[in-house]
Enzyme design. Structure first.
Site, PDB file in Angstrom:
ATOM      1  N   HIS A 110      26.051  43.699  37.491  1.00  0.00           N
ATOM      2  CA  HIS A 110      25.330  42.415  37.665  1.00  0.00           C
ATOM      3  C   HIS A 110      25.945  42.184  39.225  1.00  0.00           C
ATOM      4  O   HIS A 110      27.291  42.128  39.329  1.00  0.00           O
ATOM      5  CB  HIS A 110      25.309  41.397  36.972  1.00  0.00           C
ATOM      6  CG  HIS A 110      24.572  41.574  35.586  1.00  0.00           C
ATOM      7  ND1 HIS A 110      23.290  42.033  35.387  1.00  0.00           N
ATOM      8  CD2 HIS A 110      25.126  42.190  34.277  1.00  0.00           C
ATOM      9  CE1 HIS A 110      22.899  42.036  34.297  1.00  0.00           C
ATOM     10  NE2 HIS A 110      23.989  42.368  33.511  1.00  0.00           N
ATOM     11  N   LYS A 181      55.381  53.999  30.977  1.00  0.00           N
ATOM     12  CA  LYS A 181      56.021  55.187  30.694  1.00  0.00           C
ATOM     13  C   LYS A 181      55.808  56.236  31.949  1.00  0.00           C
ATOM     14  O   LYS A 181      54.602  56.507  32.247  1.00  0.00           O
ATOM     15  CB  LYS A 181      56.020  56.114  29.809  1.00  0.00           C
ATOM     16  CG  LYS A 181      57.211  56.904  29.215  1.00  0.00           C
ATOM     17  CD  LYS A 181      57.016  57.509  27.847  1.00  0.00           C
ATOM     18  CE  LYS A 181      57.839  58.577  27.497  1.00  0.00           C
ATOM     19  NZ  LYS A 181      57.945  59.088  26.106  1.00  0.00           N
TER      20      LYS A 181
END
Length: 183
Positions: A110, A181
Site C-alpha cells: 500500500h 555471526k
C-alpha cells in the site's frame, strides 16, 4: 487437481520451469501477463501441512503482480509454505532453502502517504528488488523486505525481519535483523 494439470496451468500462464519440479500440495502461483516467473531444475514447493513438519500455516504463494515484475528461482531450491510476492524483482539463487511460512516481499503493498493510500493509487506503492544469493537458508517465519540483498551462503534466523544488504556467509537474526555471526 493433480500436479500434472497444475503444471499445464502454469505453462498456460507463461510460468517457466525446469526439470523435476516437485509440487507437494497445491501452491498458489499467479504470473501477471507480461511478467516473468521462472523456476530452475529440481525445485520443490511444499504446500501441504504434512509436507514440512515445522507446521505450515498456508500453501506456498508465488505472485508476479505487475507486467514489469519478475521472479527468478534457481536450481535446487526448496520452498515451504512461503509467500513470494513481486512488483519489481525477486531473485533466489541455487541451492537455497526458504523455510516454513517465510515471506519475501519486494513492496509495501500500500502507499505510505495517507492520501495515496485512501485513493488506492497503485503507482505510489514503494518497491525495490530483492536478491537472495546461492546456498542460503531462510528460517521459518522470516520476513525479507524490499531492497534486501543477501550474499551467498547467508542464514536467516527464524522469525527475523530482514532489510538491508548483507555480505556472503553470515548469520542474520532478530528484529530488526543484524549479523550475529560470520563464517
Amino acid at each position: 487437481m493433480n500436479s500434472n494439470w497444475f503444471k499445464l496451468l502454469m505453462k498456460m500462464t507463461k510460468v517457466s520451469y525446469g526439470k523435476n519440479l516437485t509440487l507437494k500440495g497445491m501452491p498458489v502461483i499467479f504470473n501477471k501477463s507480461g511478467a516473468q516467473l521462472t523456476f530452475g531444475d529440481n525445485v520443490t514447493i511444499n504446500s501441504s501441512f504434512l509436507s514440512n513438519l515445522v507446521g505450515l500455516y498456508q500453501r506456498t504463494i508465488i505472485i508476479t503482480r505487475t507486467p514489469e515484475s519478475q521472479i527468478l528461482i534457481g536450481n535446487n531450491v526448496g520452498i515451504s509454505g512461503a509467500t513470494i510476492y513481486a512488483r519489481k524483482s525477486i531473485t533466489i539463487g541455487e541451492n537455497t532453502l526458504v523455510g516454513g511460512n517465510a515471506k519475501i516481499l519486494d513492496n509495501d503493498f500500500h502507499p505510505l502517504e495517507i492520501e495515496a493510500r485512501n485513493a488506492d493509487i497503485k503507482e505510489k506503492i514503494g518497491a525495490k528488488p530483492i536478491s537472495i544469493g546461492k546456498n542460503c537458508f531462510i528460517g521459518c517465519n522470516a520476513l525479507i523486505l524490499k531492497g534486501t540483498v543477501l550474499g551467498d551462503g547467508c542464514i536467516v534466523g527464524a522469525g527475523a525481519v530482514v532489510s538491508g544488504v548483507f555480505e556472503d556467509n553470515c548469520v542474520i537474526a532478530g528484529n530488526p535483523a543484524r549479523v550475529i555471526k560470520r563464517f
